[in-house]
Design an enzyme around this catalytic site. Structure first.
Site, PDB file in Angstrom:
ATOM      1  N   GLU A 194       4.259  -4.139   2.512  1.00 39.80           N
ATOM      2  CA  GLU A 194       4.626  -2.739   2.814  1.00 39.80           C
ATOM      3  C   GLU A 194       5.988  -2.422   2.198  1.00 39.80           C
ATOM      4  O   GLU A 194       6.927  -3.220   2.303  1.00 39.80           O
ATOM      5  CB  GLU A 194       4.656  -2.517   4.329  1.00 39.80           C
ATOM      6  CG  GLU A 194       3.269  -2.348   4.900  1.00 39.80           C
ATOM      7  CD  GLU A 194       3.244  -2.080   6.394  1.00 39.80           C
ATOM      8  OE1 GLU A 194       4.307  -1.852   6.988  1.00 39.80           O
ATOM      9  OE2 GLU A 194       2.144  -2.104   6.955  1.00 39.80           O
ATOM     10  N   ARG A 222     -11.624  -0.430  -8.246  1.00 40.54           N
ATOM     11  CA  ARG A 222     -11.648   0.770  -7.395  1.00 40.54           C
ATOM     12  C   ARG A 222     -10.235   0.989  -6.867  1.00 40.54           C
ATOM     13  O   ARG A 222      -9.647   0.092  -6.267  1.00 40.54           O
ATOM     14  CB  ARG A 222     -12.605   0.580  -6.215  1.00 40.54           C
ATOM     15  CG  ARG A 222     -14.019   0.293  -6.619  1.00 40.54           C
ATOM     16  CD  ARG A 222     -14.968   0.579  -5.498  1.00 40.54           C
ATOM     17  NE  ARG A 222     -15.227   1.997  -5.440  1.00 40.54           N
ATOM     18  CZ  ARG A 222     -16.124   2.607  -6.218  1.00 40.54           C
ATOM     19  NH1 ARG A 222     -16.850   1.943  -7.088  1.00 40.54           N
ATOM     20  NH2 ARG A 222     -16.295   3.908  -6.125  1.00 40.54           N
ATOM     21  N   LYS A 240     -13.345   4.682 -13.093  1.00 35.96           N
ATOM     22  CA  LYS A 240     -14.378   5.469 -13.771  1.00 35.96           C
ATOM     23  C   LYS A 240     -14.275   5.202 -15.284  1.00 35.96           C
ATOM     24  O   LYS A 240     -14.487   4.068 -15.699  1.00 35.96           O
ATOM     25  CB  LYS A 240     -14.236   6.938 -13.384  1.00 35.96           C
ATOM     26  CG  LYS A 240     -14.417   7.151 -11.864  1.00 35.96           C
ATOM     27  CD  LYS A 240     -14.406   8.594 -11.471  1.00 35.96           C
ATOM     28  CE  LYS A 240     -14.724   8.787  -9.998  1.00 35.96           C
ATOM     29  NZ  LYS A 240     -13.540   8.844  -9.144  1.00 35.96           N
ATOM     30  N   ASP A 251      -6.190  16.349 -11.336  1.00 42.14           N
ATOM     31  CA  ASP A 251      -6.962  15.189 -10.877  1.00 42.14           C
ATOM     32  C   ASP A 251      -7.864  14.791 -12.047  1.00 42.14           C
ATOM     33  O   ASP A 251      -8.875  15.441 -12.318  1.00 42.14           O
ATOM     34  CB  ASP A 251      -7.784  15.587  -9.643  1.00 42.14           C
ATOM     35  CG  ASP A 251      -8.659  14.446  -9.133  1.00 42.14           C
ATOM     36  OD1 ASP A 251      -8.880  13.478  -9.873  1.00 42.14           O
ATOM     37  OD2 ASP A 251      -9.138  14.554  -7.984  1.00 42.14           O
ATOM     38  N   THR A 294      -8.252   8.111 -10.331  1.00 40.35           N
ATOM     39  CA  THR A 294      -8.797   6.848  -9.859  1.00 40.35           C
ATOM     40  C   THR A 294      -8.839   5.922 -11.072  1.00 40.35           C
ATOM     41  O   THR A 294      -8.701   6.368 -12.220  1.00 40.35           O
ATOM     42  CB  THR A 294     -10.205   7.021  -9.251  1.00 40.35           C
ATOM     43  OG1 THR A 294     -11.039   7.701 -10.180  1.00 40.35           O
ATOM     44  CG2 THR A 294     -10.147   7.803  -7.952  1.00 40.35           C
ATOM     45  N   TYR A 338       1.061  -9.408   2.501  1.00 41.61           N
ATOM     46  CA  TYR A 338       1.505  -8.094   2.991  1.00 41.61           C
ATOM     47  C   TYR A 338       2.753  -7.660   2.232  1.00 41.61           C
ATOM     48  O   TYR A 338       3.673  -8.451   2.057  1.00 41.61           O
ATOM     49  CB  TYR A 338       1.822  -8.152   4.496  1.00 41.61           C
ATOM     50  CG  TYR A 338       0.883  -7.268   5.280  1.00 41.61           C
ATOM     51  CD1 TYR A 338       0.826  -5.900   5.011  1.00 41.61           C
ATOM     52  CD2 TYR A 338       0.035  -7.791   6.242  1.00 41.61           C
ATOM     53  CE1 TYR A 338      -0.057  -5.086   5.689  1.00 41.61           C
ATOM     54  CE2 TYR A 338      -0.855  -6.977   6.928  1.00 41.61           C
ATOM     55  CZ  TYR A 338      -0.888  -5.622   6.647  1.00 41.61           C
ATOM     56  OH  TYR A 338      -1.764  -4.812   7.306  1.00 41.61           O
TER      57      TYR A 338
HETATM   58  N1  DSN Z   1     -17.728  10.390  -5.908  1.00 41.61           N
HETATM   59  C1  DSN Z   1     -17.048  10.551  -7.169  1.00 41.61           C
HETATM   60  C2  DSN Z   1     -17.980  11.034  -8.223  1.00 41.61           C
HETATM   61  O1  DSN Z   1     -19.068  10.501  -8.294  1.00 41.61           O
HETATM   62  O2  DSN Z   1     -17.663  11.932  -8.989  1.00 41.61           O
HETATM   63  C3  DSN Z   1     -15.862  11.383  -7.038  1.00 41.61           C
HETATM   64  O3  DSN Z   1     -15.096  10.925  -5.961  1.00 41.61           O
END
Ligand code: DSN
Length: 403
Positions: A45, A224, A218, A189, A215, A43
């Site tokens: 925090e 993730r 990708k 984003d 994120t 933990y």
């Molecule tokens: N769900 C994602 C996508 O496939 O683009 C975006 O959050």
């Protein structure tokens, strides 16, 4: 079946199928080991040097390493590496910078935006007065003059740019100019294109936009999760909004995975990977077009392609189902101005980050386009599906998922 057996089965599914889901990728063993490590037991925090729990000397070093490499690869002034994922990260940014009920502009989901960019079913759309912009119906492209006109009328406090199903390069500099002209913050984003930005094949929003969120799983090929980058003067607001505003204890095992992904993305090989993604995507889009398939906006500058199936008499759902039968995994997707429902829209979205990680190049994209074309034109033909399935299996064997 035990979870262990299910994990084995999923591993085999990933090996035996080609993921053309634009938001998926195959992570390295080093990233997976970090996420599965004992760091998950701790933990923490708070932030490095200011924790609410003892025993965080090593954890602090892990998080500081992730912060420093995130700042380095994106050339950012400040990085918060704690966000659990993209949607909570966006909610934290809104909470940190604007007041509930303020006006915000974001891209409409059906034109390629994201739920957390103001859709009415998302907390973003419920908590702020979102005005949604889209693409030009004729060209399928963002119309910056129209966005500017809207910004002048609606006077938002923040403009969100970035997309999940927009295949073209986004001019973040232009977005930031529009936002600043009306006194708004500009949030980029870049969840989908972060790997392309780091790899130098897409304009970076970092010099222009006040806040950048991405994120990490990708095109960036990490675990993730998400990170927020911002100018120094906004650091305190953003950090407080992430913790204690929206989140509790950070997932330090995932933060370690992020640090490894940033190190991997800093290597010259990652630039080659990013370049290959765009070459692959363009070859796939060009070949599909030559085969008579409509590509929204007429092509792609990125990792993704939006296919309009309306002229060939098959729906997105039918195409997704038929393609999955042959081992090509895609997602059905709305196309701009779609008159069908999100559960059975007019298009599919294709993305090449995962197959590029498997080592595929332009020649394989040419082949894949032919296979996709055969399936979407005859989704009910068992002969076609069986023949394509054999060819997909050969490709999967020839290009194994890296261990
Ligand atoms: N769900 C994602 C996508 O496939 O683009 C975006 O959050």
């Amino acid at each position: 079946m035990s979870i262990k057996e299910l994990i084995k089965k999923e591993e085999k599914r990933q090996q035996d199928n080609l993921s053309l889901i634009a938001s998926e990728n195959h992570t390295s063993k080093a990233v997976r080991e970090a996420v599965g490590s004992v760091l998950m037991n701790k933990y923490a925090e708070g932030y490095p040097g200011k924790r609410y729990y003892g025993g965080n000397q090593i954890i602090d070093q892990v998080e500081l390493e992730a912060i420093s490499s995130a700042k380095k690869i994106f050339k950012a002034e400040h990085a918060n590496v704690q966000p659990y994922s993209g949607t909570p990260a966006n909610l934290a940014i809104y909470a940190g910078l604007i007041a509930l009920g303020d006006t915000v502009m974001g891209m409409d989901l059906s034109h390629g935006g994201h739920l957390s960019h103001g859709h009415k079913v998302s907390l973003s759309g419920k908590s702020y007065k979102f005005v949604q912009y889209g693409v030009n119906p004729e060209t399928g492209l963002l119309d910056y003059e129209e966005i500017r006109r809207m910004a002048r009328i609606f006077k938002p406090k923040l403009i969100v740019c970035g997309a999940t199903a927009y295949p073209r390069e986004i001019d973040f500099k232009r977005f930031a100019e529009i936002a600043h002209e009306v006194g708004a913050y500009c949030l980029a984003d870049i969840s989908h294109i972060a790997g392309l930005v780091v790899g130098g094949v897409h304009q970076s929003p970092v010099p222009y936009c006040d806040v950048v969120m991405t994120t990490t799983h990708k095109t960036l090929r990490g675990p993730r999760g998400a990170i927020i980058l911002c100018k120094k003067e906004l650091a305190d607001k953003i950090d407080k909004a992430v913790f204690p505003g929206i989140q509790g204890g950070p997932h330090e095992n995932v933060i370690a995975g992020k640090a490894i992904c940033f190190e991997e993305a800093a290597k010259p090989a990652f630039r080659t990977y990013a370049k290959q993604i765009v070459k692959n995507s363009q070859r796939l889009a060009d070949t599909l077009q030559q085969l008579g398939i409509t590509i929204c906006s007429g092509g792609t500058d990125t990792h993704l392609i939006l296919v309009d199936l309306s002229s060939i008499g098959v729906t997105g759902k039918e195409a997704e189902t038929a393609l999955e039968k042959v081992g090509i995994v895609v997602n059905k997707n709305m196309i701009p101005g779609d008159t069908r429902s999100p559960f059975d829209p007019s298009g599919i979205r294709l993305g090449v980050p995962a197959v590029t990680t498997r080592g595929m190049k332009e020649l394989e994209m040419f082949k894949l386009a032919g296979l996709i074309n055969r399936v979407v034109r005859e989704p009910g033909s068992r002969v076609v599906l069986e023949s394509v399935k054999r060819e997909v299996a050969t490709l999967c064997r020839k290009f194994p998922v890296p261990k």
